[in-house]
Design a protein around this motif. Sequence first.
Motif, mmCIF file in Angstrom:
data_model
loop_
_atom_site.group_PDB
_atom_site.id
_atom_site.type_symbol
_atom_site.label_atom_id
_atom_site.label_comp_id
_atom_site.label_asym_id
_atom_site.label_seq_id
_atom_site.Cartn_x
_atom_site.Cartn_y
_atom_site.Cartn_z
ATOM 1 N N VAL A 34 -2.708 -0.110 -4.606
ATOM 2 C CA VAL A 34 -2.706 -1.209 -3.595
ATOM 3 C C VAL A 34 -2.524 -2.316 -4.298
ATOM 4 C CG1 VAL A 34 -3.992 -2.493 -1.824
ATOM 5 C CG2 VAL A 34 -4.313 -0.043 -2.110
ATOM 6 N N VAL A 35 -1.632 -3.325 -4.276
ATOM 7 C CA VAL A 35 -1.657 -4.538 -4.715
ATOM 8 C C VAL A 35 -1.685 -5.630 -3.661
ATOM 9 C CG1 VAL A 35 -0.354 -5.879 -5.964
ATOM 10 C CG2 VAL A 35 -0.051 -3.682 -6.555
ATOM 11 N N ASP A 36 -2.354 -6.616 -3.856
ATOM 12 C CA ASP A 36 -2.486 -7.789 -2.652
ATOM 13 C C ASP A 36 -1.764 -8.944 -3.232
ATOM 14 O OD1 ASP A 36 -4.216 -9.289 -4.515
ATOM 15 O OD2 ASP A 36 -6.265 -8.697 -3.772
ATOM 16 N N LYS A 37 -1.978 -10.001 -2.271
ATOM 17 C CA LYS A 37 -1.077 -11.077 -2.605
ATOM 18 C C LYS A 37 -1.413 -11.814 -3.566
ATOM 19 C CE LYS A 37 0.095 -15.104 0.179
ATOM 20 N NZ LYS A 37 -0.168 -16.081 1.672
ATOM 21 N N GLU A 38 -2.599 -11.802 -4.246
ATOM 22 C CA GLU A 38 -2.952 -12.646 -5.334
ATOM 23 C C GLU A 38 -2.692 -12.071 -6.965
ATOM 24 O OE1 GLU A 38 -7.232 -13.296 -4.393
ATOM 25 O OE2 GLU A 38 -6.628 -15.249 -3.760
ATOM 26 N N GLY A 39 -2.342 -10.337 -6.620
ATOM 27 C CA GLY A 39 -2.062 -9.851 -7.668
ATOM 28 C C GLY A 39 -3.158 -8.784 -8.174
ATOM 29 N N VAL A 67 -9.111 2.844 -11.207
ATOM 30 C CA VAL A 67 -8.899 1.689 -12.124
ATOM 31 C C VAL A 67 -8.160 0.539 -11.455
ATOM 32 C CG1 VAL A 67 -7.108 1.147 -13.872
ATOM 33 C CG2 VAL A 67 -8.081 3.588 -13.683
ATOM 34 N N TYR A 68 -8.947 -0.761 -11.608
ATOM 35 C CA TYR A 68 -8.957 -1.861 -11.055
ATOM 36 C C TYR A 68 -8.630 -2.852 -12.058
ATOM 37 C CZ TYR A 68 -10.114 -6.149 -8.685
ATOM 38 O OH TYR A 68 -9.978 -7.543 -8.067
ATOM 39 N N ARG A 69 -7.256 -3.729 -11.801
ATOM 40 C CA ARG A 69 -7.107 -4.852 -12.662
ATOM 41 C C ARG A 69 -6.970 -6.123 -11.573
ATOM 42 N NH1 ARG A 69 -3.036 -8.419 -13.416
ATOM 43 N NH2 ARG A 69 -2.284 -9.088 -15.753
ATOM 44 N N ASP A 70 -8.015 -7.083 -12.087
ATOM 45 C CA ASP A 70 -7.869 -8.505 -10.974
ATOM 46 C C ASP A 70 -6.811 -9.259 -11.475
ATOM 47 O OD1 ASP A 70 -8.658 -10.085 -13.257
ATOM 48 O OD2 ASP A 70 -10.871 -9.765 -12.715
ATOM 49 N N LYS A 71 -6.613 -10.277 -10.457
ATOM 50 C CA LYS A 71 -5.546 -11.206 -10.759
ATOM 51 C C LYS A 71 -5.565 -11.996 -12.195
ATOM 52 C CE LYS A 71 -8.239 -14.670 -8.317
ATOM 53 N NZ LYS A 71 -8.442 -15.620 -6.941
ATOM 54 N N VAL A 120 0.724 -1.148 0.262
ATOM 55 C CA VAL A 120 -0.220 -0.156 -0.062
ATOM 56 C C VAL A 120 0.867 1.317 -0.058
ATOM 57 C CG1 VAL A 120 -1.871 1.239 0.969
ATOM 58 C CG2 VAL A 120 -1.951 -1.282 1.369
ATOM 59 N N ALA A 121 0.599 2.126 -0.889
ATOM 60 C CA ALA A 121 1.359 3.487 -0.958
ATOM 61 C C ALA A 121 0.378 4.577 -0.954
ATOM 62 C CB ALA A 121 2.365 3.372 -2.071
ATOM 63 N N ASN A 130 -8.850 -8.242 0.350
ATOM 64 C CA ASN A 130 -8.060 -8.019 -1.151
ATOM 65 C C ASN A 130 -7.945 -6.380 -1.058
ATOM 66 O OD1 ASN A 130 -10.570 -6.686 -1.886
ATOM 67 N ND2 ASN A 130 -11.299 -8.856 -2.929
ATOM 68 N N ALA A 131 -7.279 -6.371 -2.399
ATOM 69 C CA ALA A 131 -6.876 -5.058 -2.785
ATOM 70 C C ALA A 131 -7.920 -3.701 -2.703
ATOM 71 C CB ALA A 131 -6.108 -5.089 -4.101
ATOM 72 N N VAL A 132 -9.299 -4.155 -3.172
ATOM 73 C CA VAL A 132 -10.329 -3.317 -2.842
ATOM 74 C C VAL A 132 -10.806 -3.103 -1.548
ATOM 75 C CG1 VAL A 132 -12.879 -2.978 -3.747
ATOM 76 C CG2 VAL A 132 -11.151 -3.968 -5.278
#
Length: 602
Positions: free
Chosen positions: A417-422, A117-121, A68-69, A88-90
């Motif tokens: 934000v990026v989570d463990k799953e990408g 803007v959201y990109r899922d794993k 998280v930044a 998750n990231a959201v």
Amino acid sequence: MNIRLVPYYCLLGFTLVVASCKTQSTTTTTADTKVKQSQGVYQYRDEDPTVKPFFSDRVGVIGRNGMVASAHPEASQVGLAILKAGGNAVDAAVAVQFALAVVYPGAGNIGGGGFMVYRDKAGKAYSLDYREKAPGRATQNMYLDSLGNVRPGLSISGHLASGVPGSVDGMVEAHKRFGKLTWAQVLQPAIDLASKGFPLTERDALGLNRIKTDLNTINPGKAYFLKSVAPADTVSWHKGDLLIQADLAKTLQRIQAQGRAGFYEGETARLLAEEMVRGKGLITEEDLKNYHSIWRDPILAAYKNYNVITMPPTSSGGIALVQMMRFTEPYPLRKWGWNKDSTVQVMIEAERRVYADRAKFLGDPDFVKVPATQLMSPEYLRTRWTDFSWAKATDSRAVRGGTIPGYESLETTHFSVVDKEGNAVSITTTLNGGYGSRVVIGGAGFFMNNEMDDFSIKPGSPNMYGLIGNQANAIAPHKRMLSSMTPTILEKDGKLFMVVGTPGGSTIMTSVYQTILNVIEHGMTMQQSVNALKFHHQWLPDKTIFENGAFSTATIEALKSRGYILEQLSNTLGRMDCVLVRPDGSYEGASDPRADNTARGY
């Protein structure tokens, strides 16, 4: 508007590239200005080898499971805690948005709006427009006098400057569609920060002290954000002081318990509408009830072996970013070197043309035809570049928005934000100016935006950031105002590569542009790219502003000899918060050393 383009140079051909490189051999840039050191870190030599191109020597934060930044250490810690709790990231992004509304009142908000803007794993991309709207009683000439002249200040401070807020609805929609934890879980950290308080940073204290006079003038009889009620102007905040916001905590609790209705209906809506009546603003309870954010197809564009995922209108940033990258794609920036005269000249000329197009064509796509595909097409960009000359600067007075057949005619915050799953989230959110309109909603405890200034309040008249607008961005009831916010995600070879964005008003688009190129063309790490000194041109006024040290003496002399007007800033550009996926799959969190921005990962 799901726009996917093949690389610009593939359609353009290589003739321009070869010719440009040959012509450019007479300039001061050389290929040996860059020396690769250990671990991929680059240093840029100049006449003085001790000069660094960076604002600071801060290094990035490395994590494998999440990053998280954001603009404030407390908010970044909230996001990290949500990730560690299984969110998750959201989930983390929603928690950070509400935490920033508490700890970063200058730009974090529930009284403003933004873009996600959201990109899922799996690589599927989405964008959410929760930009504010003009109230139903807004009129095109509401800030003009009887002679048609702009009435100074009305669109910037006070109740009439505010649009209908979108942040809460946007977070509700994002969480409803993609969240994993409960709504109550992601709201609780912000409630705790508001009710229990948090220690101010030195920058927090300075900001609140700076607006004391406005707070007293615009909010008579209120004690919000003042350390002492009487006499408030004699008592200052200091680093470490505890800021408790009891009314804001109650507002957040209503949102936690009732979701969207906890803000757009009931007690909070009543308090907001009463505040507008008190200050002769226009927002009504009906405006609030009728507000809804909107999912839009993101812009998807190729740059070499990268894919750019960015925000469509009502943001102007996505189209502008793609245009700028496509203008410079045929040129060997890596060979020329970072911020050398040839590199800078091409980038300035790209920026000049892009901002002229912004003024002519861009607005709310629900109200005006925005020729997005044409603006980013190789054919159109080629016509825009025909008057480029290595010998001299283009005169902005001679530059207008381009011609498309059939067409009729700076305080913000960002977090990544990026989570463990990408899964990756890029959000830019704003009140517009610092602390927005300076209006605090009585009984609810939050600042309102001054986003109405982002409309073109009169064609050809600049807004608070100096941006020129036209009829496409004219005020109309329920219309979204144009924005420069540019939340962006990049893929490399089809995999998640970078999450990027910044505040900065009109400078947002050029700061994102430079930050991306610093990594993919100049070999910088993510944190080095954020640290790197920046410059900006926006068509009008016709000058290039730059951070102290961004240009070498040789670059300055070369550009001035070609007619470029340069102005060194006493302040800084950008407040980047970014995440990069490193070759080993770990994340590098990069937060801007120019402020309290902080990255947290694990």
